[in-house]
Design an enzyme around this catalytic site. Structure first.
Site, PDB file in Angstrom:
ATOM      1  N   ARG A   4       0.761  -1.060   0.054  1.00 37.22           N
ATOM      2  CA  ARG A   4       0.144   0.191   0.098  1.00 37.22           C
ATOM      3  C   ARG A   4       0.970   1.440  -0.138  1.00 37.22           C
ATOM      4  O   ARG A   4       0.576   2.277  -0.552  1.00 37.22           O
ATOM      5  CB  ARG A   4      -0.747  -0.021   1.454  1.00 37.22           C
ATOM      6  CG  ARG A   4      -1.979  -1.178   0.880  1.00 37.22           C
ATOM      7  CD  ARG A   4      -2.595  -1.649   2.129  1.00 37.22           C
ATOM      8  NE  ARG A   4      -3.861  -2.391   2.190  1.00 37.22           N
ATOM      9  CZ  ARG A   4      -3.967  -3.494   1.989  1.00 37.22           C
ATOM     10  NH1 ARG A   4      -2.449  -4.285   1.608  1.00 37.22           N
ATOM     11  NH2 ARG A   4      -4.917  -4.539   1.923  1.00 37.22           N
ATOM     12  N   ASP A  10      -4.061 -15.504   7.420  1.00 38.48           N
ATOM     13  CA  ASP A  10      -2.769 -15.851   6.776  1.00 38.48           C
ATOM     14  C   ASP A  10      -2.131 -16.854   7.783  1.00 38.48           C
ATOM     15  O   ASP A  10      -1.073 -17.385   7.621  1.00 38.48           O
ATOM     16  CB  ASP A  10      -1.772 -14.728   6.708  1.00 38.48           C
ATOM     17  CG  ASP A  10      -2.155 -14.120   5.273  1.00 38.48           C
ATOM     18  OD1 ASP A  10      -2.988 -14.833   4.436  1.00 38.48           O
ATOM     19  OD2 ASP A  10      -2.059 -13.001   5.007  1.00 38.48           O
ATOM     20  N   GLN A  14      -8.356  -6.920   0.447  1.00 42.67           N
ATOM     21  CA  GLN A  14      -7.897  -6.679  -0.922  1.00 42.67           C
ATOM     22  C   GLN A  14      -8.993  -6.109  -1.805  1.00 42.67           C
ATOM     23  O   GLN A  14      -8.850  -4.973  -2.458  1.00 42.67           O
ATOM     24  CB  GLN A  14      -7.433  -7.890  -1.751  1.00 42.67           C
ATOM     25  CG  GLN A  14      -6.280  -8.588  -1.197  1.00 42.67           C
ATOM     26  CD  GLN A  14      -5.743  -9.560  -1.584  1.00 42.67           C
ATOM     27  OE1 GLN A  14      -6.497 -10.209  -2.598  1.00 42.67           O
ATOM     28  NE2 GLN A  14      -4.607 -10.293  -1.057  1.00 42.67           N
TER      29      GLN A  14
END
Length: 425
Positions: free
Chosen positions: A13, A312, A161
């Protein structure tokens, strides 16, 4: 005592917002690894001047009008974040620019991952996005000349996302863009935008969030400090918990509350992890973690209330569950089937090869913890999170663990093997 590499999500980002901003953005702590480097390469192909000086990254942003039409496809390689955020960035930046066109592609793995979840809401805003290959997947083309109109969109699944892509598109849309999510996903985009001069309204709604951004805002360059990646730190936390009498301090780890579900679960399982220093001056909470090994871990349940905050870290949590006593149930995690590999299937397959008792479920895993793993040979399936998780298991298994395709660890954690050797020497 050590420091983990910079946060991958924040690095992406910082690079993308720096490219949209006017002026030079300095990024300290950038993750020099496969996925963020794919983002830098895509920006370079659009003529964004980028320089590395020592450990710092300098992005000489030209504003949205400074992005040039690339002469070749933008290759996101294995990075879903790169591909999806680029869609939103280009759809917004090129909304009123006719003659602009970019094809976004990726490696074989990324070309199998779903992209409709980004494309559909962008099309609702008026973006011209076309499938180039198989419908629903990369490669696809983003074509300029279609001004975007702000819309309100309710995310069917909490995903940072898609949220980030819509916020980037909304910056250069007409009117107001509203993104709603029932559960709060990673909030790095909305945290970072104000440091580039962009106003984002954030309000809590029934356990989720409602984000509002007005179109027509211009980004101004600034400084970004990237904390250590808690998703990378998770492997060292697990290693320290599994090795008897271990004591480890991880410094400068990002402790964004949308990312700390892993620590919450580890503590629930009986692991001893504490925050011994805390700083919140850079927009992202940061702290030092003290981990002590040797505790008896026990099974737990992980469901939709936690999944967005630790998606994750499921691979390494599955490893910890094998070393725990009792049953661990992971549910509402069907999103893991659309990562670099089908992580539910591959985790069950490979952990069972190492001596675990893992049952694959449609939306998760059931793991019968036996206090350890036997060891043996396993396959990473080209998935960096799996390779790191299996390597971590090898530090405490009864026999050595050999991981086929372990070079993919460099996608998110370059130098992991060397760091582990140093820590155990």
């Amino acid at each position: 005592r050590c420091r983990v590499p910079g946060d991958k999500s924040i690095s992406h980002r910082a690079a993308l917002l720096g490219a949209l901003a006017k002026g030079t953005t300095r990024v300290r702590g950038f993750l020099w690894a496969g996925d963020p480097l794919a983002t830098l390469d895509c920006l370079h192909r659009m003529a964004v001047p980028i320089a590395r000086r020592g450990t710092e990254l300098f992005i000489h942003g030209q504003g949205k009008d400074g992005l040039q039409t690339p002469g070749q496809p933008l290759d996101a390689r294995n990075s879903g974040t790169t591909a999806r955020l680029l869609m939103g960035l280009l759809a917004g930046a090129w909304g009123e620019r006719t003659g602009t066109r970019a094809i976004i592609t990726g490696d074989q793995s990324l070309q199998k991952r779903p992209m409709r979840r980004v494309v559909d809401p962008l099309r609702m805003m008026g973006a011209d996005v076309r499938w180039v290959g198989q419908e629903g997947c990369l490669p696809l083309a983003v074509i300029g000349g279609s001004p975007l109109q702000g819309r309100e969109y309710h995310l069917p699944v909490a995903t940072a996302q898609v949220k980030g892509a819509l916020l980037l598109a909304g910056l250069h849309s007409q009117g107001t863009t509203v993104v709603c999510e029932d559960q709060i996903s990673r909030d790095h985009t909305e945290r970072m935008l104000p440091s580039f001069g962009v106003a984002v309204q954030v309000s809590d709604v029934s356990g989720g969030q409602r984000l509002v951004v007005q179109g027509g805002q211009h980004l101004v360059a600034g400084d970004v400090v990237v904390p250590g990646d808690i998703s990378s730190a998770a492997f060292l936390v697990a290693a320290a918990l599994l090795v008897p009498d271990a004591e480890l301090v991880l410094t400068g780890v990002g402790l964004n509350p949308t990312r700390t579900g892993f620590l919450q679960v580890v503590q629930t399982m009986g692991g001893q992890v504490e925050v011994v220093a805390f700083d919140n001056r850079t927009g992202e909470p940061v702290g030092d973690l003290l981990i002590r090994g040797g505790q008896d871990l026990h099974g737990t349940t992980i469901d939709h209330t936690l999944i967005p905050r630790l998606v994750d870290e499921i691979p390494v949590l599955a490893v910890l569950a094998c070393f725990a006593h009792g049953e661990t149930v992971i549910r509402d995690a069907q999103e893991l089937r659309y990562k670099e590999s089908d992580r539910l299937r591959t985790l069950a397959l490979e952990l069972n090869r190492l001596g675990g008792e893992v049952a694959e479920q449609p939306d998760g895993l059931v793991i019968r913890g036996q206090g350890g793993l036997r060891g043996g040979k396993c396959d990473s399936h080209g998935d960096h999170r799996l390779a790191l998780a299996f390597a971590t298991a090898g530090l405490a298994a009864q026999e050595p663990v050999s991981v086929l395709g372990a070079e993919c660890m460099d996608v998110s954690f370059p130098g992991f093997s060397a760091l582990c050797r140093r820590l155990i020497s």
